[in-house]
Structure formats: structure tokens, C-alpha cells
Write an enzyme that holds these catalytic residues in place. Structure first.
Site, PDB file in Angstrom:
ATOM      1  N   SER A 227       0.815  -1.217   0.124  1.00 60.37           N
ATOM      2  CA  SER A 227      -0.064   0.018  -0.227  1.00 60.37           C
ATOM      3  C   SER A 227       0.814   1.315   0.025  1.00 60.37           C
ATOM      4  CB  SER A 227      -0.802  -0.047   1.352  1.00 60.37           C
ATOM      5  OG  SER A 227      -1.809   1.133   1.366  1.00 60.37           O
ATOM      6  N   GLY A 228       0.422   2.101  -0.940  1.00 63.77           N
ATOM      7  CA  GLY A 228       1.236   3.607  -0.673  1.00 63.77           C
ATOM      8  C   GLY A 228       2.470   3.547  -1.152  1.00 63.77           C
TER       9      GLY A 228
ATOM     10  N   SER B 226      -1.749  -3.675  -0.307  1.00 60.51           N
ATOM     11  CA  SER B 226      -2.800  -2.801  -0.858  1.00 60.51           C
ATOM     12  C   SER B 226      -4.078  -2.815  -0.001  1.00 60.51           C
ATOM     13  CB  SER B 226      -3.065  -2.978  -2.130  1.00 60.51           C
ATOM     14  OG  SER B 226      -4.126  -2.228  -2.837  1.00 60.51           O
TER      15      SER B 226
ATOM     16  N   HIS C  44      -6.266  -3.132 -10.618  1.00 56.00           N
ATOM     17  CA  HIS C  44      -7.202  -2.124 -10.288  1.00 56.00           C
ATOM     18  C   HIS C  44      -6.789  -0.939 -10.464  1.00 56.00           C
ATOM     19  CE1 HIS C  44     -10.000   0.339  -8.329  1.00 56.00           C
ATOM     20  NE2 HIS C  44      -9.152   0.716  -7.278  1.00 56.00           N
TER      21      HIS C  44
ATOM     22  N   HIS D 210      -7.590   3.774 -11.403  1.00 57.90           N
ATOM     23  CA  HIS D 210      -8.807   4.611 -11.334  1.00 57.90           C
ATOM     24  C   HIS D 210      -8.495   5.473 -12.906  1.00 57.90           C
ATOM     25  CE1 HIS D 210     -10.170   5.656  -6.917  1.00 57.90           C
ATOM     26  NE2 HIS D 210      -9.633   4.363  -7.151  1.00 57.90           N
TER      27      HIS D 210
ATOM     28  N   ASP E 217     -13.531  -7.667 -29.507  1.00 55.31           N
ATOM     29  CA  ASP E 217     -12.539  -8.203 -29.580  1.00 55.31           C
ATOM     30  C   ASP E 217     -11.953  -8.661 -28.192  1.00 55.31           C
ATOM     31  OD1 ASP E 217     -11.965  -8.293 -32.256  1.00 55.31           O
ATOM     32  OD2 ASP E 217     -10.853  -6.420 -32.355  1.00 55.31           O
TER      33      ASP E 217
ATOM     34  N   HIS F  69     -17.227   4.126  -8.065  1.00 55.54           N
ATOM     35  CA  HIS F  69     -15.466   3.831  -7.774  1.00 55.54           C
ATOM     36  C   HIS F  69     -14.659   3.824  -8.764  1.00 55.54           C
ATOM     37  CE1 HIS F  69     -12.643   1.490  -4.811  1.00 55.54           C
ATOM     38  NE2 HIS F  69     -12.121   2.198  -5.954  1.00 55.54           N
TER      39      HIS F  69
ATOM     40  N   TYR G 140      -7.094 -15.517 -35.283  1.00 54.68           N
ATOM     41  CA  TYR G 140      -6.226 -14.678 -35.132  1.00 54.68           C
ATOM     42  C   TYR G 140      -4.950 -14.873 -34.633  1.00 54.68           C
ATOM     43  CZ  TYR G 140      -4.755  -9.893 -33.795  1.00 54.68           C
ATOM     44  OH  TYR G 140      -3.938  -8.595 -33.790  1.00 54.68           O
TER      45      TYR G 140
END
Lengths: 230, 230, 230, 230
Positions: free
Chosen positions: B45-46, B74, B95, B97, B120, B169, B227
């Protein structure tokens, strides 16, 4: 190795497309056409631009058979082939999912000629194809994509409007060679972006007067052009 | 030190997420899962991305207990754990933002499948969760975030739609490994951006036909995919 | 030379503001405050960031008198001084004309708390001031700008909502030191950008539930915070 | 070689325009004017910025005759010449198709003065010309473009509002020298971008109060200015 000069041109054009910022990951491809040999040089499918070199490109004939190369050609190859067969005089084709042009394609709307930036490169609206039918999607999808593009250009000269939006999908552009098709992809993306806000500001579809479209297109193209150096 | 290979993969994926431009400051995290050991390697975390190295990552078990590492994992770790427990077969979670995906999340709207760029990668709309209740927010907020995601996927296969928008969120994405989850974050951000203007241009929610969605998703995924290189 | 450490911090913060891409030409300034000496270190007016060094900064007292320095302080200095006088505990202030935050300021609209990205940094809407009167503009304009900001925060705690939009003008942000004020400028710009499209998608102003705002703000701030390392 | 200093200034200004990101390919040009010699130094038509050096620039007189240089001057030269003849005191002109300013031009809408960022540089709305008539487009198009710009400024002082939007086309900016005209192009593009969203947020055209416009413009310009160093 066949067509070494064209291989180099098509490789350079693919790399320029990537550098232009129009392509995420491997979402784009450029081909070039040798009209004497009736052969197409095209990017192989799913190969990273970082590792692309001229000798990795695939050469196919107009029936889509591999003439030279060990890698599968781009999944979109049958679309390219239809365009080379339908549009005499073109020597290169680019396909991207560039953001703004794709937005118009997804919206199934043509890009009106809103200004002289557009008129300098495209002699009228950039058309959108009709949606493919379920049957056209299920069988020979990529080939049928080329066919609906050609269908849309029955009354448009491909070298005067060297771009199309495939409904629900994204843009194809072309030109007299691979480099020109990339230039047209870059211009299309810029013009498509301007057109988004122009449409919202005006809230009505109001294209520029025909006489201004003629002036701008024709001062850059054709026998009376006077832009640039002689 | 445990799981050295996974540590390296998860560290690389975190750095790729940062380089992709999707993350401001430390607003993002990637984890990876070892299904044999039932352990999760996750960003602490951080911690700034500049100083992130594989040995700084934290290893937790599925109950959220630290198995190895001196730094707190986290804050979003309980969300990751719920997803690993609910979605068999996934090996990595991201995750962010990121701007466009967060806009849709904040608006509590799913992203319709507007085009083949979306098709796709995501087999249908990218769903949005319901809003959490006051009680779900006040107690075990991050764990409940995972639970409402899992609830939303009761009738969706997680590996066919490897992304979700948490209401109010932001997005979570996943994949068979950490690198794939980052790729899906990048694609989601691009697709989310295209969808904003597409929605405004069309002013109605009109997704692509099902047969086109099937074609695009299935030519890249599953047993009939054609593909890329074999 | 006075306050060498603060000079360095304020110079670094000004340069970080420039590097963040929020500032065209010289359109921004950062100051720092020494509460013991009651002195403000601030960017000189109209000086290019390229040539900015700690010794070029100007030091003024709370009455706006130059205490050290040969260059005029930023034109906006009287605004900064009003804020240091009105908001106990703040140690740095940033002013920009960053694109998205300025759009909201020009529109004379507050930025609603649309999501948790906002809630992580601002405990509620980012407020907009009232417009200044003709008289307030004609006399002591910059000082009055500070006064209408302070007026707007009568019922808001400045360190819980460390940003304001000056009507018709642009944003000011602050924090416990100069670096934090720059971080808040960067976050404000991102949040302001997300809010533009969120507003258009929703077409109504619908903020997140209070319980979610509390959760996000308070897991990062205050005695119960649990984000990051202890 | 004539006017070596002006050649250098105009070359530098052209390169700065390119570096600013406002110009795709060769879609832009800057000229400078020597009022004593009554000569204009201008970018040659269609030449890449990469190869531009001061000695490649073309010098023309106010009748458009080439006085020095082997390359055709920019196609837009007759527009520049009309402006130098109509606007006493200007020493440089820039033309671009920069995205946001072109959007307003295409929409045939002036840019209202929505905020102080605008007011710092333009003393009121940035005007749009009327559309040219078919006859004006067909004969002496570029010269007539200059004429409709001059017509629009009958009641506006060109150095107080150093920018115009040509209807359907794009912006021209000017200033006391070539460098200032480029600065005004950059500011116009930023202001034009802010104005797009401001207009949508407000949905009505609401400019800032006149007293605020006066304050901002006049604190940077004219005898009472107090921004920057003396």
C-alpha cells in the site's frame, strides 16, 4: 526474396503508423500492392511492431494464397484484397482502430465535410458502410467487409475520398502507396476528432459550401493544384 | 523467498500499468495468484512505483494473512481475494482509477458493446455493480466490494468479460495472469473513451448486432480462433 | 539568505507544477509559509520556470511587503496572503489555470463529489466562489479574490477540502506544505476532467452517498486512516 | 542575403509552432514583417519543418512578388499580406489548423470571453469572419480571406484581439513580432479548448462581466499594467 523495395516501404509504413500514436498493441496493419506482379505485401497477424522487419512481412496474391513468408498474414487480408481488386490505382491500404475515427464508425455515421482541413484531403463526406448482415458476418467476414466498402464507393472515386468507416468497426484508408495510406489515416483521425465537437457545437449537420470544398480540394489535387513546390 | 517467478511477473505488471499512463501517483495495484500454493502476491500500500522491486511485494493467503513481507498489502487486497475465490481460472487482477473507465463507474452505467474493438476483448457489455449499502461500506468495505462484483457475475463468465466497473468507484480487470489483467485495463480504458463519444453521437444505446459480437470475440478466443500465429 | 530550506521546497514545488503539465508558459505559482517567522516565500511574477532557482524567489510578510528579494512577487500574492491569514494550519498554496479545473471555474459551477477518486482527497464538493462585484474587481482585486475564497469556506474546513474554484477565473489549492498543494492541484485537475463527462453521462448532479464519501476520505485521513504504511 | 535577423526570428517562430504540437505535417506557417523595408519573410509552401533553415524562407513585397528566395511562398501568403496592409503595428502572423480553434472556426462561432485566461490575452470575444461568397472563393481566394478578416476588424483593435477564426477554415493570430503571434496561437488553442466544455456546461453563452475583462486585460497590457517585472 521478392519485392524487396516494397517490403521496405510497407515495413516503414507500418512502423510510422505505430509511431503516430494511432495504434494500441497490434491493432493496425498496412499493406502495399505491386500492380505488375499483382502481389500484396502485408503485416503478419499479431506480430509486435517492435520486432517487425521487412523480411517478416507476408506476400500474398489476389486470391489470398501465401506466395512468400512463413507467418500468417493479417486477419484483415481478405479486406485488403477486395479493395485492391475494386479500386484501380491504389497502391497501399491502412487499417486502424484509431480513437476518433472508430467513434464515428461505431456510431454508424459518416463524417460530414465540416471544414477546409477535411476538404484538403477528402473530396466530400467520409462515408460509412452499411452494416453487414448476419450471413455476411458468419461466412467470409473479412472478404465481405471489403465488398461492402466497394459497394459504398460505387458513386465515389476512391482516390478522391481515400477513406471509409466500416459500420460498427473502424476505418480503412488508402492511397497511391503505403506511406500515403498512413498519412490519410493520420489526417482522418484528426478530422474525425474535430468533427465530434463541431457536430456538438452546431447540433445540426452543416457542411461547408460546395464551392469551398472544390477550392480546397482542387488547390492541392489535380491539374490546377498550386500548393507546395512544383 | 517464496514464489520468485510470480513476484517478478507481478512487479513487471505493476510497472507496466504505471508506464501505460493509467495511474496517477500510487492509484493502482496489480496482484498475481498461485493456484497451487493458494497465495496472492500483491503491491504494498502507498509505495511509489519508482521504488518497487519484486522483493518488496507482499504475499498473503486467501484469508488475507501476511505470509511473507514487511509492508502492508494494498488496501484493496480483500477485494482481490474475493475475486480469486469467486472466479476460478483467473491468475491476475488489476485495479486503476483510469480516467474513462472511472467516468463510467462514477456514472453507474455499464459500457455497452458499441463496436468490434470492444467485442475483440469483452463478450458483451462491461457490467457495473450495484451500489454498496451503507452497512456494506461501513464494515468490511473492501471485502464487500469483491462480493458485489462476484454477485454481478452470477450469469457472466469472468474470463469472457474480464472487467467490471464498481459503482461510484472505478474498474477492476483480470485475466489468466497479471500481465493479461494489465492488458485488459489498457483496452478497457480505450474502449471506455470511445464509448463516451459514441453514446453522445447516437444519443441512444445501440449495441452492435449479436452476430458481429460473436464473430469478433470468437475469432480471437476459443477453439475456433484464427487471429495471430498458431 | 533567509529560509533556505523553505526556498528550496517552494522552488521544487513550482518546478513540479510545471512538469505535471498543468501550466502553460508562466501561468501558475506556488508559495510556502513559515508560521514561526510569519513569512511567505513565493514565485516572482512573469519569470520563466526554466530559469527559476531558490534564490530568485521573493519573501514577503503577511502585509505583502518584500522582506527579501529583488523581483516583484507573483501578481497573485495578495490572494495567497489572505488565505494564509484565514486558513490556520496550511503551509503551501498553488494556483494554476489547468484546463479542466478552469472549465468548471469559468462555468461558475462547483465540482460535485461524483466518485471515490474525488472522495479520497476532497471531503465533499469542490466549491466555487461567488463572482466578485465590480468594486471588488476595480480595487484590491487580488486581495478581494482571497477574501471571497475565505468567505466561501466559513462552513468548510480548508484542510478537508483543500481546493476552491474562483468564479470566472481558475483554481487555488493548498495543503500542509507547498508539495502537498501541488499534489492537490494535480488531483483536482484529474477529478475535474472525470467530472465533465460524468455530468454529461448522468445529465443530473448525483453525488455519491455520504457513507461512501466518509469511508473513502476517512480511510486515508484522520486518526482512523489505514491506507499506506504506518 | 536580406533581413538576416528577421529570417532567423521567423524560422525560430515556425519551429516553435511545430514544437508546440499545434501543427500536423506542414499545416501551419508563420511570417514576419519589416515595416521599414515593407517586406515579408514567410515559410515556403509544403516544406517540412525538419529541413527548415532561415535561408530557405521566401521574401515577398506587399504586392506578393518574390524579392528573394527560390521556393514558392506559403499558399496563404496573400492572406498574410492583406493583414499587414490592414493592421498597422503588427510584425508577425501565424496560421494553424490547431484542433480546438479549428473546431470553433468550422462551427462558424466566435469564442466568447468565458474567463480570465481568455481575458489575459484577448480583450473580448475572438471573432469569426463571415463565410466567403462563391465568387470570393473562386477568384483570389487567399487574398479575399485576408479581406474578410480585415472587414471583421473594422470596430476591433487588432492588437487588443490578436486572433480571428476564419469561417469553415481555421485561425490566424498576430502580434508585434513573429514570436508573439506564435504565443497567441498557443493561447488561442488552450482558450478554445476550455471554451468547448464551458459552453456545454453552461448551455448558454455567458461571458465574464466587463469589469473583470477590463481588469485582467489591463493588468497585463497598456500603461497601467503591473504583471511581471518592470
Amino acid at each position: 526474396m521478392k519485392l524487396e523495395k516494397l517490403r521496405q516501404e510497407v515495413c516503414d509504413a507500418n512502423l510510422q503508423l505505430k509511431e503516430s500514436g494511432l495504434v494500441l498493441f497490434t491493432w493496425g496493419n498496412v499493406s502495399g500492392y505491386d500492380k505488375n506482379e499483382k502481389l500484396v505485401v502485408i503485416k503478419p497477424s499479431g506480430i509486435s511492431y517492435d520486432e517487425l522487419t521487412p523480411d517478416l512481412l507476408t506476400i500474398v496474391n489476389l486470391e489470398g494464397e501465401i506466395v512468400e513468408g512463413e507467418l500468417n498474414p493479417s486477419t484483415d487480408t481478405p479486406t485488403h484484397l477486395e479493395l485492391y481488386k475494386s479500386f484501380p490505382g491504389i497502391g497501399g491500404i491502412s487499417h486502424t482502430h484509431s480513437t476518433n475515427a472508430t467513434i464515428w464508425s461505431q456510431s454508424c455515421l459518416e463524417i460530414p465535410c465540416y471544414g477546409t482541413t477535411h476538404a484538403d484531403f477528402f473530396y466530400g463526406a467520409v462515408p460509412v458502410t452499411r452494416q453487414l448482415t448476419a450471413e455476411e458476418v458468419e461466412n467470409d467476414y473479412e472478404k465481405n467487409t471489403g465488398k461492402v466498402i466497394a459497394e459504398r464507393f460505387k458513386e465515389i472515386k476512391p482516390l478522391e475520398v481515400p477513406a471509409v468507416l466500416v459500420a460498427n468497426h473502424g476505418p480503412f484508408t488508402w492511397g497511391i502507396n503505403a506511406a500515403k495510406s498512413v498519412e490519410n489515416s493520420i489526417v482522418l483521425e484528426e478530422v474525425a476528432g474535430m468533427a465530434l465537437w463541431t457536430k456538438k457545437l452546431m447540433e445540426i449537420d452543416k457542411s461547408i459550401p460546395d464551392y469551398l470544398l472544390d477550392k480546397h480540394y482542387l488547390r492541392k489535387h489535380g491539374s490546377g493544384a498550386y500548393y507546395g513546390q512544383k
